[in-house]
Enzyme design. Structure first.
Site, PDB file in Angstrom:
ATOM      1  N   LYS A 177       0.855  -1.187   0.000  1.00 55.21           N
ATOM      2  CA  LYS A 177       0.000   0.000   0.000  1.00 55.21           C
ATOM      3  C   LYS A 177       0.894   1.242   0.000  1.00 55.21           C
ATOM      4  O   LYS A 177       1.812   1.350   0.824  1.00 55.21           O
ATOM      5  CB  LYS A 177      -0.840  -0.034   1.284  1.00 55.21           C
TER       6      LYS A 177
HETATM    7  O1  G3P Z   1      -7.644   1.493   5.925  1.00 51.92           O
HETATM    8  C1  G3P Z   1      -8.036   2.737   5.488  1.00 51.92           C
HETATM    9  C2  G3P Z   1      -9.413   3.191   5.894  1.00 51.92           C
HETATM   10  O2  G3P Z   1     -10.353   2.185   5.741  1.00 51.92           O
HETATM   11  C3  G3P Z   1      -9.476   3.944   7.179  1.00 51.92           C
HETATM   12  O3  G3P Z   1     -10.781   4.167   7.647  1.00 51.92           O
HETATM   13  O4  G3P Z   1     -12.388   4.876   9.372  1.00 51.92           O
HETATM   14  O5  G3P Z   1      -9.946   5.428   9.657  1.00 51.92           O
HETATM   15  O6  G3P Z   1     -11.329   6.593   7.958  1.00 51.92           O
HETATM   16  P1  G3P Z   1     -11.123   5.320   8.711  1.00 51.92           P
END
Ligand code: G3P
Length: 223
Positions: free
Chosen positions: A83
């Site tokens: 990533k």
């Molecule tokens: O892994 C990346 C993403 O899914 C993060 O989510 O909830 O931290 O915005 P969030």
């Protein structure tokens, strides 16, 4: 549509994979930092459990550092996906790693223009963050609609991995739009199962069945 778990927690991943509906896992530095132990060993364990794509993120911000870390991450297991963030360096690293046959997930995507660049750089996955766009008053799912249209127009093979999904509506809308994958924290995957009418309906079925057993149960049959 494929369903990924957005977590680095081994127990949560084991429990959900056992159900049989999980296709992969995504992690990020924030998620891995919460877990004890060496992150590389944790990623390896996750690969062994899910036996599908598992994203592990570089933390370098320059091209050379991203390439070095990316190649190391790719060596952890055949299922590892590297990533990289959607920066100029990230796009350049994506192109180089993809040309080497390493699969790349370009993350922190917040615009259709960024998604176009990732596809041109040969990304295997693009990760638009829908919840974080909603957080700043922009409709995150509109971005998914735009990316689906752009990728379809040119037959890009980059898969759209809807990230930062916070609720079932994000997942349902992603599926309706034809996104390839939604990655969700375990709590959001739990929400996908739940419906109050299912709970109420099952309780009634079981109560009614108990009544039947009282009348026609084992003792009644013997008599
Ligand atoms: O892994 C990346 C993403 O899914 C993060 O989510 O909830 O931290 O915005 P969030």
């Amino acid at each position: 549509m494929k369903l990924f778990i957005d977590s680095g927690n081994i127990k949560d991943i084991e429990a959900l994979v056992a159900i049989g509906i999980i296709d992969g896992v995504t992690t990020n530095p924030t998620l891995l930092a919460k877990e004890p132990g060496d992150y590389r060993q944790n990623l390896k364990k996750i690969c062994d459990i899910v036996k599908g794509p598992v994203s592990g993120e570089v933390t370098a911000v320059d091209v050379a550092g991203m390439l070095r870390e990316g190649r190391e991450i790719a060596k952890i297991d055949q299922h590892m996906i590297v990533k990289v963030p959607l920066t100029r360096a990230g796009i350049q690293a994506c192109k180089t790693l993809s040309d080497e046959g390493i699969r790349v997930n370009v993350t922190l995507c917040f615009s259709a223009a960024q998604a176009l660049l990732a596809a041109k750089a040969g990304a295997t996955y693009i990760s638009p963050f829908v919840g974080r766009l909603d957080d700043v008053g922009t409709n995150g799912m509109e971005l998914i609609r735009e990316i689906v249209q752009i990728y379809n127009n040119y037959d890009f093979t980059t898969e759209i991995l809807v990230a930062s999904a916070r609720n079932p509506i994000h997942v349902i809308e992603a599926a309706k739009m034809g996104a390839d994958i939604a990655t969700c924290p375990p709590a959001v995957i739990d929400m996908l199962f739940n419906h109050p009418l299912t709970t109420i309906g099952l309780e009634k079925f079981l109560k009614d069945w108990e009544k039947t057993q009282a009348v026609h149960g084992v003792d009644a049959v013997k008599a």
